[in-house]
Write a protein that holds these residues in place. Sequence first.
Motif, PDB file in Angstrom:
ATOM      1  N   LEU A  23       0.824  -1.209   0.000  1.00  0.00           N
ATOM      2  CA  LEU A  23       0.000   0.000   0.000  1.00  0.00           C
ATOM      3  C   LEU A  23       0.858   1.258   0.000  1.00  0.00           C
ATOM      4  CD1 LEU A  23      -2.399  -1.285   2.750  1.00  0.00           C
ATOM      5  CD2 LEU A  23      -3.045  -0.831   0.404  1.00  0.00           C
ATOM      6  N   ILE A  57     -10.735   0.262   2.742  1.00  0.00           N
ATOM      7  CA  ILE A  57      -9.526  -0.488   2.398  1.00  0.00           C
ATOM      8  C   ILE A  57      -9.614  -1.916   2.941  1.00  0.00           C
ATOM      9  CG2 ILE A  57      -7.039  -0.670   2.872  1.00  0.00           C
ATOM     10  CD1 ILE A  57      -6.962   2.441   2.689  1.00  0.00           C
ATOM     11  N   VAL A 103      -0.882  -2.022  -4.900  1.00  0.00           N
ATOM     12  CA  VAL A 103      -2.062  -1.167  -4.833  1.00  0.00           C
ATOM     13  C   VAL A 103      -1.756   0.254  -5.292  1.00  0.00           C
ATOM     14  CG1 VAL A 103      -3.810  -0.207  -3.280  1.00  0.00           C
ATOM     15  CG2 VAL A 103      -3.015  -2.571  -2.961  1.00  0.00           C
ATOM     16  N   GLY A 104      -2.561   0.752  -6.231  1.00  0.00           N
ATOM     17  CA  GLY A 104      -2.420   2.122  -6.704  1.00  0.00           C
ATOM     18  C   GLY A 104      -1.298   2.268  -7.718  1.00  0.00           C
ATOM     19  N   TYR A 137      -6.265   1.693  -6.481  1.00  0.00           N
ATOM     20  CA  TYR A 137      -6.314   1.976  -5.057  1.00  0.00           C
ATOM     21  C   TYR A 137      -7.581   1.357  -4.472  1.00  0.00           C
ATOM     22  CZ  TYR A 137      -5.610   4.356  -0.688  1.00  0.00           C
ATOM     23  OH  TYR A 137      -5.395   4.604   0.639  1.00  0.00           O
ATOM     24  N   ASP A 139     -10.433   1.728  -3.075  1.00  0.00           N
ATOM     25  CA  ASP A 139     -11.526   2.655  -2.853  1.00  0.00           C
ATOM     26  C   ASP A 139     -12.639   2.251  -3.816  1.00  0.00           C
ATOM     27  OD1 ASP A 139     -12.903   5.341  -3.941  1.00  0.00           O
ATOM     28  OD2 ASP A 139     -12.309   5.616  -1.847  1.00  0.00           O
TER      29      ASP A 139
END
Length: 163
Positions: A23, A57, A103-104, A137, A139
């Motif tokens: 993350l 998350i 992630v992201g 991400y 979300d």
Amino acid sequence: MRPDMNELSLGASADDAECIFLLPNKPLLPEDEEGKQLTSADVAHIIELNGNHWRKIFTIMAKLASPSSEDWRQFRDLQLLEKVRLVFCIEQLEDFSGLVYLVGNSFKEILPVNDQALAVGEKHTAYIYQSRVWCPYLDYRQFPNILVESLREHLKERPCLHR
């Protein structure tokens, strides 16, 4: 002393983790819990300290990692941090050979998506190559349930879902 991003991890140990989520940001932790192994009992406390953002998350992680797509709530609240490891820097992945969610976009420059990666999803996309998943991400706007379901289907033989 507060652990820095290179030291902080949450959840299962690297040896016990069924999968890892890398993350780009860490949650606030209660000072009395820094440096100790957090368990799923601590999920509610982390959500309380960090708000709805971290609830989302943890929820998306649980939906991805739960052995059953119907039991993700119970998994999040009772088992998530015993089965999943959260890390915040790439170096923490070095000796882990299991499933890793990147992630992201923060890590794509250092660990770019492989040209042979399988694209999963349409409007929102994740990429799978070997034991790596490059995903949006965590979300709901970037990672809707339809992407969660598609990833679960493509990863159904992976250890994170069937240990």
